[in-house]
Design an enzyme around this catalytic site. Structure first.
Site, PDB file in Angstrom:
ATOM      1  N   ARG A 205     -16.902  -2.615  18.525  1.00  0.00           N
ATOM      2  CA  ARG A 205     -16.126  -3.844  18.353  1.00  0.00           C
ATOM      3  C   ARG A 205     -14.886  -3.969  18.707  1.00  0.00           C
ATOM      4  O   ARG A 205     -14.025  -3.120  18.759  1.00  0.00           O
ATOM      5  CB  ARG A 205     -16.209  -4.005  16.700  1.00  0.00           C
ATOM      6  CG  ARG A 205     -15.538  -5.355  16.432  1.00  0.00           C
ATOM      7  CD  ARG A 205     -15.186  -5.694  14.836  1.00  0.00           C
ATOM      8  NE  ARG A 205     -16.573  -5.660  14.488  1.00  0.00           N
ATOM      9  CZ  ARG A 205     -16.914  -5.344  13.376  1.00  0.00           C
ATOM     10  NH1 ARG A 205     -16.176  -4.461  12.543  1.00  0.00           N
ATOM     11  NH2 ARG A 205     -18.119  -5.519  12.719  1.00  0.00           N
TER      12      ARG A 205
ATOM     13  N   CYS B 268       0.414   4.843   6.708  1.00  0.00           N
ATOM     14  CA  CYS B 268       0.229   4.927   8.044  1.00  0.00           C
ATOM     15  C   CYS B 268       1.023   4.102   9.062  1.00  0.00           C
ATOM     16  O   CYS B 268       1.757   3.014   8.677  1.00  0.00           O
ATOM     17  CB  CYS B 268      -1.192   3.926   7.847  1.00  0.00           C
ATOM     18  SG  CYS B 268      -2.588   4.688   6.627  1.00  0.00           S
TER      19      CYS B 268
ATOM     20  N   CYS C  39       0.750   0.336  10.417  1.00  0.00           N
ATOM     21  CA  CYS C  39       0.242  -0.594   9.340  1.00  0.00           C
ATOM     22  C   CYS C  39       1.358  -1.474   8.901  1.00  0.00           C
ATOM     23  O   CYS C  39       2.394  -0.867   8.113  1.00  0.00           O
ATOM     24  CB  CYS C  39      -0.567  -0.074   8.305  1.00  0.00           C
ATOM     25  SG  CYS C  39      -1.304  -1.330   7.146  1.00  0.00           S
TER      26      CYS C  39
ATOM     27  N   CYS D 211     -18.946  -6.578   4.204  1.00  0.00           N
ATOM     28  CA  CYS D 211     -18.355  -5.378   4.645  1.00  0.00           C
ATOM     29  C   CYS D 211     -17.193  -5.426   3.703  1.00  0.00           C
ATOM     30  O   CYS D 211     -16.333  -6.198   3.659  1.00  0.00           O
ATOM     31  CB  CYS D 211     -18.198  -5.296   6.097  1.00  0.00           C
ATOM     32  SG  CYS D 211     -16.890  -3.862   6.652  1.00  0.00           S
TER      33      CYS D 211
ATOM     34  N   CYS E  65     -19.011   1.688   9.314  1.00  0.00           N
ATOM     35  CA  CYS E  65     -17.992   0.997  10.218  1.00  0.00           C
ATOM     36  C   CYS E  65     -16.983   1.872  10.297  1.00  0.00           C
ATOM     37  O   CYS E  65     -16.148   2.129   9.608  1.00  0.00           O
ATOM     38  CB  CYS E  65     -17.688  -0.454   9.632  1.00  0.00           C
ATOM     39  SG  CYS E  65     -16.465  -1.183  10.986  1.00  0.00           S
TER      40      CYS E  65
ATOM     41  N   CYS F  89       0.973  -1.288   0.076  1.00  0.00           N
ATOM     42  CA  CYS F  89      -0.170  -0.100   0.092  1.00  0.00           C
ATOM     43  C   CYS F  89       0.684   1.184   0.018  1.00  0.00           C
ATOM     44  O   CYS F  89       1.735   1.258   0.672  1.00  0.00           O
ATOM     45  CB  CYS F  89      -1.019  -0.117   1.158  1.00  0.00           C
ATOM     46  SG  CYS F  89      -2.032   1.387   1.235  1.00  0.00           S
TER      47      CYS F  89
ATOM     48  N   CYS G 264     -16.097  -9.710   6.386  1.00  0.00           N
ATOM     49  CA  CYS G 264     -15.588  -8.318   6.001  1.00  0.00           C
ATOM     50  C   CYS G 264     -14.294  -8.663   4.829  1.00  0.00           C
ATOM     51  O   CYS G 264     -13.684  -9.639   5.402  1.00  0.00           O
ATOM     52  CB  CYS G 264     -14.987  -7.666   7.237  1.00  0.00           C
ATOM     53  SG  CYS G 264     -16.266  -7.338   8.460  1.00  0.00           S
TER      54      CYS G 264
END
Ligand code: SF4
Length: 323
Positions: free
Chosen positions: A267, A64, A67, A135, A195, A60, A104
């Site tokens: 969650r 972040c 991550c 999701c 979400c 990616c 998801c």
């Protein structure tokens, strides 16, 4: 009270001072208030179960700091291509057989390309045909892309705010807080359930946890699902430089999320692998009523389903049925 509340109408005018006051309550008082709110809208002995599959891992371009999938973080993770539709539907079928109600699918993208979106829409249609909720989390979305996903039958889109607006620049520089809010608005406008939550334990202070909950609880409509993650991200800049957040601070964050977003599913997400049964039980008592099943959350270890079933049996918790 079996199913998640669909009418999310609740106050969205929380002040930071009110939220800070909740965080500062004596722990037993905070737990009592959160448990009381929880019982008003949900059966506290039921927990909704989702499963998360990484349909495209790593590589990616975003930075972040927490991550393992970012090319900026040297975690040694091997990037993969987008999975085939049939393979994803087979995973969903197997998950359904273990009691999972929502499937998801996560792809490590800044935003989806049109061709890839076609393939994801086919996955959504295939999983939906199994009678499961769907999701996806694909990064930033335009309004048109959100509409296409809605037309494919998508139930939820995950896009987190991650942290407070003030601490955000210490975590991510390749997209802005406003970019995230714009994606959330596109998703909401397309009629897809939202979400949206965040990650704690990234070196932020209490004021930042107040700011994260404030940002979530003052959205015009509260997210249907609010995932609260405890940083794992082994080998990432955030994990290497952040002191471990005490479990009780994590429980406090869950409790304040429950009180301020009373009708949302809260969650308990990443970080459960390192939590004791007792710590997870406190999270459920504080109002967490959703978890992820399965050995991995994208790239993060997670308790295996057998461990969770044993914990549910010890606590007298049952899976929440689909609405
Ligand atoms: S959190 Fe998502 S957008 Fe950020 S680096 Fe990881 S996969 Fe990319």
């Amino acid at each position: 009270m079996n199913a998640p509340a669909k009418d999310l109408h609740a106050r969205s005018d929380w002040t930071r001072a009110e939220i800070a006051d909740l965080f500062a309550l004596p722990f037993p008082e905070l737990m009592f208030r959160a448990a009381t709110v929880h019982r008003t809208h949900f059966d506290p002995s039921q927990v909704q179960i989702s499963q998360l599959l990484s349909i495209k891992t790593g590589g990616c371009p975003e930075d972040c700091g927490y991550c393992t999938q970012s090319v900026h973080n040297k975690t040694g993770l091997k990037a993969t291509k987008l999975m085939e539709v049939e393979a994803v539907v087979a995973e969903a079928r197997a998950a359904k057989a273990t009691g999972v109600s929502r499937f998801c699918m996560g792809a490590a993208w800044r935003n989806p390309k049109e061709k890839d979106l076609d393939q994801v829409c086919a996955m959504v249609e295939g999983v939906k045909a199994l009678g499961m909720e769907t999701c996806v989390t694909l990064g930033m979305l335009t309004s048109d892309q959100a509409t296409r996903l809605k037309e494919a039958g998508l139930d939820y889109y995950n896009h987190n705010l991650d942290t407070s607006p003030e601490y955000y620049r210490h975590v991510i520089t390749t997209r802005t807080y406003q970019d995230r809010l714009d994606t959330l608005e596109a998703v909401r406008d397309a009629g897809i359930n939202v979400c949206c939550g965040g990650i704690v334990g990234m070196g932020e202070n209490l004021e930042d946890r107040v700011g994260l909950i404030h940002a979530l609880a003052t959205l015009p409509v509260h997210p249907e699902s609010v995932p609260i993650n405890l940083l794992v991200g082994t080998g990432t800049p955030a994990a290497e430089t952040s002191p471990k957040l005490p479990n009780l601070e994590f429980v406090r964050t869950i409790a304040v999320a429950r009180i301020t977003m009373p009708k949302s599913m809260v969650r308990l997400s990443a970080g459960r692998e390192d939590m004791s049964d007792e710590a997870q039980a406190l999270c459920f008592m504080a109002g967490a009523n959703s978890i992820f099943y399965g050995p991995k959350l994208l790239t993060t270890p997670n308790p295996v389903a057998d461990t969770d079933r044993a914990l549910f049996a010890k606590l007298g918790i049952t899976p929440m049925p689909l609405d």
